[in-house]
Design a protein around this motif. Sequence first.
Motif, PDB file in Angstrom:
ATOM      1  N   SER A  21     -13.920   2.010  -0.620  1.00 53.98           N
ATOM      2  CA  SER A  21     -13.187   1.486  -1.711  1.00 53.98           C
ATOM      3  C   SER A  21     -11.739   2.282  -1.879  1.00 53.98           C
ATOM      4  O   SER A  21     -10.545   1.827  -1.889  1.00 53.98           O
ATOM      5  N   HIS A  22     -11.976   3.675  -1.746  1.00 54.05           N
ATOM      6  CA  HIS A  22     -10.806   4.504  -1.870  1.00 54.05           C
ATOM      7  C   HIS A  22      -9.496   4.279  -0.858  1.00 54.05           C
ATOM      8  O   HIS A  22      -8.715   3.965  -1.074  1.00 54.05           O
ATOM      9  N   ARG A  23     -10.210   3.964   0.506  1.00 54.44           N
ATOM     10  CA  ARG A  23      -9.244   3.681   1.520  1.00 54.44           C
ATOM     11  C   ARG A  23      -8.196   2.379   1.241  1.00 54.44           C
ATOM     12  O   ARG A  23      -7.124   2.439   1.536  1.00 54.44           O
ATOM     13  N   SER A  29      -1.685   1.205  -2.931  1.00 51.99           N
ATOM     14  CA  SER A  29      -0.927   2.142  -3.587  1.00 51.99           C
ATOM     15  C   SER A  29       0.278   2.435  -2.679  1.00 51.99           C
ATOM     16  O   SER A  29       1.781   2.222  -3.245  1.00 51.99           O
ATOM     17  N   GLU A  30       0.211   2.317  -1.431  1.00 50.40           N
ATOM     18  CA  GLU A  30       1.358   2.751  -0.597  1.00 50.40           C
ATOM     19  C   GLU A  30       2.335   1.403  -0.416  1.00 50.40           C
ATOM     20  O   GLU A  30       3.501   1.473  -0.419  1.00 50.40           O
ATOM     21  N   SER A  35      -2.335  -5.045  -8.900  1.00 49.99           N
ATOM     22  CA  SER A  35      -3.605  -5.614  -8.759  1.00 49.99           C
ATOM     23  C   SER A  35      -4.354  -4.970  -9.852  1.00 49.99           C
ATOM     24  O   SER A  35      -4.211  -3.723 -10.150  1.00 49.99           O
ATOM     25  N   GLU A  36      -5.323  -5.636 -10.485  1.00 46.70           N
ATOM     26  CA  GLU A  36      -6.380  -5.082 -11.238  1.00 46.70           C
ATOM     27  C   GLU A  36      -7.509  -4.407 -10.542  1.00 46.70           C
ATOM     28  O   GLU A  36      -7.838  -5.135  -9.843  1.00 46.70           O
ATOM     29  N   ILE A  37      -7.478  -3.450 -10.754  1.00 44.73           N
ATOM     30  CA  ILE A  37      -8.745  -2.458 -10.267  1.00 44.73           C
ATOM     31  C   ILE A  37      -9.775  -2.496 -11.124  1.00 44.73           C
ATOM     32  O   ILE A  37      -9.804  -2.111 -12.099  1.00 44.73           O
ATOM     33  N   ASP A 200      -1.825   8.618  -6.319  1.00 40.06           N
ATOM     34  CA  ASP A 200      -1.932   7.511  -7.321  1.00 40.06           C
ATOM     35  C   ASP A 200      -3.074   6.416  -7.102  1.00 40.06           C
ATOM     36  O   ASP A 200      -3.770   5.939  -8.131  1.00 40.06           O
ATOM     37  N   SER A 201      -3.761   6.817  -5.969  1.00 38.80           N
ATOM     38  CA  SER A 201      -5.004   6.004  -5.583  1.00 38.80           C
ATOM     39  C   SER A 201      -6.516   6.557  -6.292  1.00 38.80           C
ATOM     40  O   SER A 201      -7.354   5.935  -6.169  1.00 38.80           O
ATOM     41  N   LEU A 202      -6.482   7.800  -6.648  1.00 39.55           N
ATOM     42  CA  LEU A 202      -7.444   8.463  -6.929  1.00 39.55           C
ATOM     43  C   LEU A 202      -8.087   8.003  -8.417  1.00 39.55           C
ATOM     44  O   LEU A 202      -7.367   7.792  -9.289  1.00 39.55           O
TER      45      LEU A 202
END
Length: 212
Positions: A21-23, A29-30, A35-37, A200-202
């Motif tokens: 999921s993180h990838r 983010s890049e 989008s709703e997470i 920002d993805s964390l």
Amino acid sequence: MVSLSNRTSMALFSDPLDHYSHRVRIVMSEKGVTSEIIDTDSNNLSAEILEVSPYAEMPVLVDRDVCLYNSVILMEYLDERFPHPPLLPVYPVSRAHIRLFIERIERDWCGIFDDLIEGKLPPAKAKKARAELKSHILGMSQILKEKPYFMSDEFSLIDCCIAPILWRLPVIDIEIKKDAKSKPIYAYMERVFTKKCFIDSLSELEREMRNA
């Protein structure tokens, strides 16, 4: 079609602890994708999610009437759907090489990592698995001397696959000794972990892994 597909905006069903999921979150983010997470426990999936993801895999992406699973498919879909900045090279041969590297990470790293993160291996097998994964990571050192990112001057999908595993090394009790051999790996981690898209993805739970 399941009701998930009736959504009018993009949504990513993402396990906040899961490296697959993180990838995908890094890619989003890049790309600056809005989008709703939706935090989702991989071990407690709803019937709707299981209908979309028949192998009970996270993450799941819903983009209006499109429902997708498998993190590699999601990353490539997002790269094509949102072309800038590109995370795959323009030329077919270079793109194929990146895909081959991703396949090697899937085969050589991910299975071992998944076994370790589940914590179900007997102590002797866990020790052996850590040594094998550590060997794979140290094997990158020479490659990382030549380019700022994995086999590339530009951040790519392969980096999006590697970085979440490197971030989680403390969780599986793998420590890379700081020495001349590992210097390129530490420089790579510093370069990637300080990128805005990575930070920002964390998720909050991921930040706690390294007290970030």
